[in-house]
Scaffold this motif. Structure first.
Motif, PDB file in Angstrom:
ATOM      1  N   ARG A  38       0.841  -1.193   0.000  1.00  0.00           N
ATOM      2  CA  ARG A  38       0.000   0.000   0.000  1.00  0.00           C
ATOM      3  C   ARG A  38       0.877   1.243   0.000  1.00  0.00           C
ATOM      4  N   GLN A  39       0.295   2.317  -0.516  1.00  0.00           N
ATOM      5  CA  GLN A  39       1.026   3.575  -0.579  1.00  0.00           C
ATOM      6  C   GLN A  39       0.071   4.731  -0.339  1.00  0.00           C
ATOM      7  N   ALA A  40       0.358   5.490   0.699  1.00  0.00           N
ATOM      8  CA  ALA A  40      -0.415   6.691   1.007  1.00  0.00           C
ATOM      9  C   ALA A  40       0.273   7.897   0.377  1.00  0.00           C
ATOM     10  N   PRO A  41      -0.477   8.968   0.131  1.00  0.00           N
ATOM     11  CA  PRO A  41       0.125  10.159  -0.487  1.00  0.00           C
ATOM     12  C   PRO A  41       1.318  10.670   0.316  1.00  0.00           C
ATOM     13  N   GLY A  42       2.422  10.908  -0.363  1.00  0.00           N
ATOM     14  CA  GLY A  42       3.610  11.436   0.282  1.00  0.00           C
ATOM     15  C   GLY A  42       4.425  10.417   1.048  1.00  0.00           C
ATOM     16  N   LYS A  43       4.017   9.156   0.980  1.00  0.00           N
ATOM     17  CA  LYS A  43       4.739   8.108   1.715  1.00  0.00           C
ATOM     18  C   LYS A  43       5.254   7.050   0.750  1.00  0.00           C
ATOM     19  N   GLU A  44       6.225   6.288   1.234  1.00  0.00           N
ATOM     20  CA  GLU A  44       6.761   5.205   0.420  1.00  0.00           C
ATOM     21  C   GLU A  44       5.791   4.018   0.414  1.00  0.00           C
ATOM     22  N   THR A  91      -5.703   4.072   5.255  1.00  0.00           N
ATOM     23  CA  THR A  91      -6.042   4.745   4.003  1.00  0.00           C
ATOM     24  C   THR A  91      -4.834   4.797   3.076  1.00  0.00           C
ATOM     25  N   ALA A  92      -5.010   4.276   1.862  1.00  0.00           N
ATOM     26  CA  ALA A  92      -3.911   4.213   0.898  1.00  0.00           C
ATOM     27  C   ALA A  92      -4.406   3.583  -0.391  1.00  0.00           C
ATOM     28  N   ASP A 117       8.105  -8.695  -9.558  1.00  0.00           N
ATOM     29  CA  ASP A 117       8.221  -8.591 -11.005  1.00  0.00           C
ATOM     30  C   ASP A 117       7.008  -7.964 -11.671  1.00  0.00           C
ATOM     31  N   TYR A 118       5.844  -8.214 -11.114  1.00  0.00           N
ATOM     32  CA  TYR A 118       4.606  -7.763 -11.748  1.00  0.00           C
ATOM     33  C   TYR A 118       3.749  -7.009 -10.736  1.00  0.00           C
ATOM     34  N   TRP A 119       3.077  -5.977 -11.243  1.00  0.00           N
ATOM     35  CA  TRP A 119       2.258  -5.131 -10.381  1.00  0.00           C
ATOM     36  C   TRP A 119       0.916  -4.847 -11.042  1.00  0.00           C
ATOM     37  N   GLY A 120      -0.116  -4.706 -10.195  1.00  0.00           N
ATOM     38  CA  GLY A 120      -1.399  -4.234 -10.672  1.00  0.00           C
ATOM     39  C   GLY A 120      -1.468  -2.724 -10.616  1.00  0.00           C
ATOM     40  N   GLN A 121      -2.606  -2.190 -11.038  1.00  0.00           N
ATOM     41  CA  GLN A 121      -2.797  -0.738 -11.085  1.00  0.00           C
ATOM     42  C   GLN A 121      -3.240  -0.147  -9.754  1.00  0.00           C
ATOM     43  N   GLY A 122      -3.721  -0.979  -8.866  1.00  0.00           N
ATOM     44  CA  GLY A 122      -4.082  -0.505  -7.538  1.00  0.00           C
ATOM     45  C   GLY A 122      -5.562  -0.229  -7.372  1.00  0.00           C
ATOM     46  N   THR A 123      -5.994  -0.240  -6.123  1.00  0.00           N
ATOM     47  CA  THR A 123      -7.360   0.115  -5.760  1.00  0.00           C
ATOM     48  C   THR A 123      -7.308   0.953  -4.483  1.00  0.00           C
ATOM     49  N   GLN A 124      -8.117   2.009  -4.446  1.00  0.00           N
ATOM     50  CA  GLN A 124      -8.051   2.962  -3.330  1.00  0.00           C
ATOM     51  C   GLN A 124      -8.921   2.509  -2.174  1.00  0.00           C
ATOM     52  N   VAL A 125      -8.340   2.585  -0.986  1.00  0.00           N
ATOM     53  CA  VAL A 125      -9.074   2.321   0.251  1.00  0.00           C
ATOM     54  C   VAL A 125      -9.016   3.591   1.095  1.00  0.00           C
TER      55      VAL A 125
END
Length: 129
Positions: A38-44, A91-92, A117-125
């Motif tokens: 997961r990735q929140a705005p401004g965070k790794e 939240t991320a 190696d592979y990543w999806g596009q993500g979904t927001q929580v």
């Protein structure tokens, strides 16, 4: 072509639950580990959980242990992340990823995003207080 497609994100109140899904296609994943990050705005980007397609062994970040559960349905080629007792800090954007399983892989290896190696596009929580 490998595709990982996440779904199930949304807006929920603190204390609520969501289940994320990651549908995998394009290759056989039996020799892979599947991870959620997961990735929140401004965070790794940070590790959440990972599961072996073949054995079902799992790893979790300390921050989600006891609240989140990762599972897989081999017949549907889908990985799930059940999230309970959600907190605003959860939240991320949540991302599904795949990495080839190592013979002597460790939790720290599967918790490292650059190894995947592979990543999806993500979904927001989004968890409201």
């Amino acid at each position: 072509q490998v595709q990982l497609v996440e779904s199930g994100g949304g807006l929920v109140q603190a204390g609520g639950s969501l289940r994320l899904s990651c549908a995998a296609s394009g290759r056989t994943f039996s020799s892979y580990f599947m991870g959620w990050f997961r990735q929140a705005p401004g965070k790794e980007r940070e590790f959440v959980a990972a599961i072996s397609w073949s054995s079902g062994s799992t790893y979790y970040a300390d921050s989600v242990k006891g609240r989140f559960t990762i599972s897989r349905d081999n017949a549907k080629n889908t990985v799930y992340l059940q999230m309970n007792s959600l907190k605003p800090e959860d939240t991320a954007g949540y991302y599904c990823a795949a990495v080839r399983k190592l013979l002597y892989g460790s939790g720290s290896y599967y918790a490292s995003a650059p190894n995947y190696d592979y990543w999806g596009q993500g979904t927001q929580v989004t968890v409201s207080s």
